[in-house]
Write an enzyme that holds these catalytic residues in place. Structure first.
Site, mmCIF file in Angstrom:
data_model
loop_
_atom_site.group_PDB
_atom_site.id
_atom_site.type_symbol
_atom_site.label_atom_id
_atom_site.label_comp_id
_atom_site.label_asym_id
_atom_site.label_seq_id
_atom_site.Cartn_x
_atom_site.Cartn_y
_atom_site.Cartn_z
ATOM 1 N N GLU A 1 -11.900 0.456 -10.567
ATOM 2 C CA GLU A 1 -11.812 -0.330 -11.406
ATOM 3 C C GLU A 1 -12.727 -0.217 -12.690
ATOM 4 O OE1 GLU A 1 -9.672 -1.500 -7.872
ATOM 5 O OE2 GLU A 1 -12.007 -1.192 -8.087
ATOM 6 N N ASP B 1 -5.164 -10.362 -7.788
ATOM 7 C CA ASP B 1 -5.569 -9.608 -9.033
ATOM 8 C C ASP B 1 -4.338 -8.923 -9.881
ATOM 9 O OD1 ASP B 1 -5.107 -7.791 -6.942
ATOM 10 O OD2 ASP B 1 -7.161 -6.847 -7.192
ATOM 11 N N GLU C 1 0.718 -1.270 0.026
ATOM 12 C CA GLU C 1 0.041 0.061 -0.037
ATOM 13 C C GLU C 1 0.816 1.369 0.059
ATOM 14 O OE1 GLU C 1 -3.109 0.180 -0.467
ATOM 15 O OE2 GLU C 1 -3.758 -1.876 0.179
ATOM 16 N N ARG D 1 0.692 3.726 -3.361
ATOM 17 C CA ARG D 1 0.082 4.977 -3.165
ATOM 18 C C ARG D 1 1.058 6.106 -2.877
ATOM 19 N NH1 ARG D 1 -5.361 4.151 0.361
ATOM 20 N NH2 ARG D 1 -5.526 1.796 0.007
ATOM 21 N N THR E 1 -1.036 0.523 -10.187
ATOM 22 C CA THR E 1 -2.312 -0.011 -9.892
ATOM 23 C C THR E 1 -2.951 0.911 -8.820
ATOM 24 O OG1 THR E 1 -3.419 -2.043 -8.883
ATOM 25 C CG2 THR E 1 -1.514 -1.401 -7.618
#
Length: 673
Positions: free
Chosen positions: A573, A437, A304, A308, A662
């Site tokens: 998404e 994913d 994360e 980010r 992502t």
């Protein structure tokens, strides 16, 4: 002449005659004498009449002016020399490789002259802005390639400037001239797919786009203005009630902390840049400069914080050219490196960025596959910018190791991997949802980022897509929607996470980069399914998870929602994939679908005092049960993709120049060697 007579008392009398001869000037008679000798004597007298302090000040000023003159002469000489040499080099290059420029222009061109013609951005009078923790969002974005400072960012800058002139004419002249272009993307010209040298290099300055490559500005349309207003409303809540904290709690007008590093602010930096929100960007930059400190004893999640924070800082550096963001990126990058100190080189999930220690979760020694294989874009780019190969080496070792592992099922990978043994665990369960994913997303994106040379990545991606077709694709009833389910020990489950809606965009991106045409056909069928996950729900908002009906039943839709799955976290998404599909097909229906989603976000998740909130019940329009939390990715991803989707400028964040990580942070595609 004058005559004096004097006599000393008590001594013989003596007479003296004294004669003084002087110029007429000396006795106050006659005109001005301009002889050199007189001027020297006069100046010297005046100098001697000055005090010591006055003489010291004058000498200091003369010395200072002399030093400035030498420096100016040197700078001008070097600049003239570089211009002359550049002109000669350009002539030689044009003579040596005239065809190369036309046949295959570099993705990341050499720097051009800076464009200092800036404009401010609109102050719209609309309304003045006013994860699931650990499971997060695997593959969330598709990518784009990245070369020069994308021309369309510059073009959008000009368009936004025109809009602002109608609102605040007096601000037009106040832009900073030190930034090359508010919208321009900053990319270094010398990029290679080879591992960087371990020698630290100074990052190169951002380059602008040549004037002849520039296109006419594309005006901001009404739907984009609606996105800007939504962002400002969300930002108002964050600024008023959660400034500098991780996430806004809009209902209670407070905040929540995860890492205590201002996640929402950092996640939103490049969104503000792309939307042209200059004032908001500048106040956020000041916080980063003055208050963002990584030297604190706090545990952060490697995945994360990479996607980010590190991704957000790198992206903002490339778009703005501001070295502040690169310095912060290097700081956090170095502090995350202890995670890779494991027996298997598979990184731990958590790092204490103050102590320099890392550890797995308290309940297991496993890491999730998506997390350890979805940090590569960011660390590889950090190596390229700094020249320190340790970042890329660490993440490349992970990919090479996973490439060799057994336990896959036609390219599909399990969800967990052990940090001690380096082997997959919990075998037999395969999904494109949470915990797996973005592994598939980053296979393709690393291949594109590196200039399409790393064939192992492409092989793993292509094999995995075939595995999806073979094991996970089914069609629902009654509308026969194609969806991606899950496989558990040989048993198929018609369960599909909203996270899986990254896949249509990824497939479309691969097809755009020369992969199989049937990938685009599959993308078109899957994006229809993702849209129906919204359209068949009472609020028009998708739940976190849906189950599809495999058999026709009277009175039943394709989509079934269980009580535990009916929350909506403002996820990006589907909007992400709509953006890719519109870019590659030009079909306006994708924009219309995105517009419906934005309107429903405004209808059911908008908080009047500022901000948006996730909701617990997408099936109850009268009471969607707000959760009192605005995830950072709503500003970092959802609204950014909305704005790009509604853009009529197909080159805004050019998909042949940038690749999104992502968390929707665009990074440059490297120039082919």
């Amino acid at each position: 002449a004058a005559m004096y007579s004097s006599a000393a008392a008590g001594s013989p009398r003596r007479d003296f005659i004294s004669v003084t001869l002087g110029s007429e000037e000396a006795v106050g008679v006659g005109g001005y004498n301009n002889s050199k000798a007189w001027r020297r004597r006069s100046c010297w007298r005046k100098w001697k009449q000055l005090s010591r302090l006055q003489r010291s000040v004058i000498l200091f000023l003369f010395a200072f002016l002399a030093v400035c003159g030498v420096i100016s002469y040197t700078s001008m000489g070097e600049a003239w020399k570089s211009i002359t040499n550049k002109s000669l080099d350009d002539q030689r290059t044009e003579q040596a490789i005239p065809r190369l420029k036309l046949a295959n222009p570099a993705v990341l061109p050499a720097p051009q002259k800076a464009d200092v013609n800036h404009g401010d951005y609109p102050e719209f009078s609309l309304q003045k802005p006013p994860k699931l923790p650990h499971v997060r969002r695997g593959p969330s974005n598709l990518q784009i390639k990245a070369p020069q400072r994308d021309m369309r960012l510059k073009t959008r800058h000009d368009t936004m400037r025109a809009v602002e002139e109608l609102v605040e004419v007096d601000k037009v002249e106040k832009t900073e001239k030190s930034i090359i272009s508010w919208r321009g993307a900053v990319i270094e010209p010398d990029q290679s797919t080879e591992p960087p040298s371990n020698k630290i290099m100074e990052p190169e300055k951002p380059s602008s786009v040549e004037a002849e490559d520039q296109k006419e500005p594309v005006p901001i349309n009404e739907r984009q203005l609606a996105v800007i207003e939504a962002f400002r409303h969300a930002w108002k809540g964050y600024k008023d009630f959660a400034w500098g904290h991780d996430e806004l709690k809009p209902l209670s007008k407070s905040y929540s902390e995860w890492f205590g590093l201002g996640l929402t602010l950092i996640d939103a930096l490049d969104t503000m840049w792309i939307l042209g929100l200059k004032e908001e960007f500048e106040e956020a930059r000041k916080w980063v400069a003055n208050d963002l400190v990584f030297d604190k004893s706090v545990d952060v999640n490697l995945f994360e914080s990479t996607i980010r924070i590190l991704g957000g800082l790198l992206s903002t550096y490339h778009l703005s050219g501001d070295s502040l963001f690169l310095e912060k990126a290097k700081d956090i990058g170095n502090r995350l490196m202890p995670a890779f100190k494991t027996p298997s080189k598979i990184p731990y999930s958590d790092v204490n960025i103050g102590r320099g220690t890392a550890h797995p979760p308290r309940w297991t020694s496993d890491s999730t596959v998506a997390e350890v294989t979805s940090i590569q874009l960011e660390f590889r780019e950090l190596s390229r910018l700094t020249g320190d190969e340790k970042f890329q080496k660490a993440v490349d070792e992970v990919m090479k190791h996973v490439h060799t592992l057994s336990g896959k099922n036609d390219g599909l990978v399990p969800m967990f991997i052990n940090t001690n043994s380096g082997q997959f665990t919990h075998l037999g369960v395969y999904t494109l949802g949470a915990r797996a994913d973005s592994y598939y997303e980053y296979l393709l994106k690393q291949w594109i980022q590196g200039g399409k040379k790393e064939n192992e990545l492409l092989e793993d991606y292509m094999r995995a897509i075939e595995g999806v077709k073979k094991h996970l694709l089914q069609r629902s009833e009654p509308k026969k929607l194609t969806f991606v389910g899950e496989l558990a020990h040989g048993h198929f489950s018609a369960k599909m996470d909203h996270l899986v809606c990254f896949l249509p965009g990824t497939l479309a991106l691969g097809a755009h980069n020369g992969l199989a045409a049937d990938h685009m056909k599959l993308a078109e069928t899957l994006i229809e399914t993702c849209y129906q996950m919204y359209a068949q729900v009472e609020t028009g908002l998708s739940p976190e998870i849906v189950h599809f009906n495999l058999h026709a039943q009277k009175g039943h839709k394709d989509v079934e929602i269980k009580p535990a799955d009916r929350h909506n976290l403002l996820r990006p998404e589907t909007v992400e994939s709509l953006f890719y599909m519109y870019r590659f097909t030009g079909d306006k229906k994708y924009q219309d679908w995105g517009w419906e989603i934005l309107q429903n976000f405004n209808r059911y998740t908008r908080v009047p005092t500022g901000g948006y909130t996730s909701i617990n019940n997408v099936q109850n329009p009268s009471n969607p049960e707000p959760r009192d939390k605005m995830e950072s990715f709503f500003l970092g991803e959802t609204l950014k993709y909305m704005f790009l989707l509604f853009s009529d400028d197909i080159d805004l964040i050019n998909l042949d120049k940038y690749i999104f990580n992502t968390e929707a942070h665009p990074l440059p595609i490297w120039v082919p060697a």
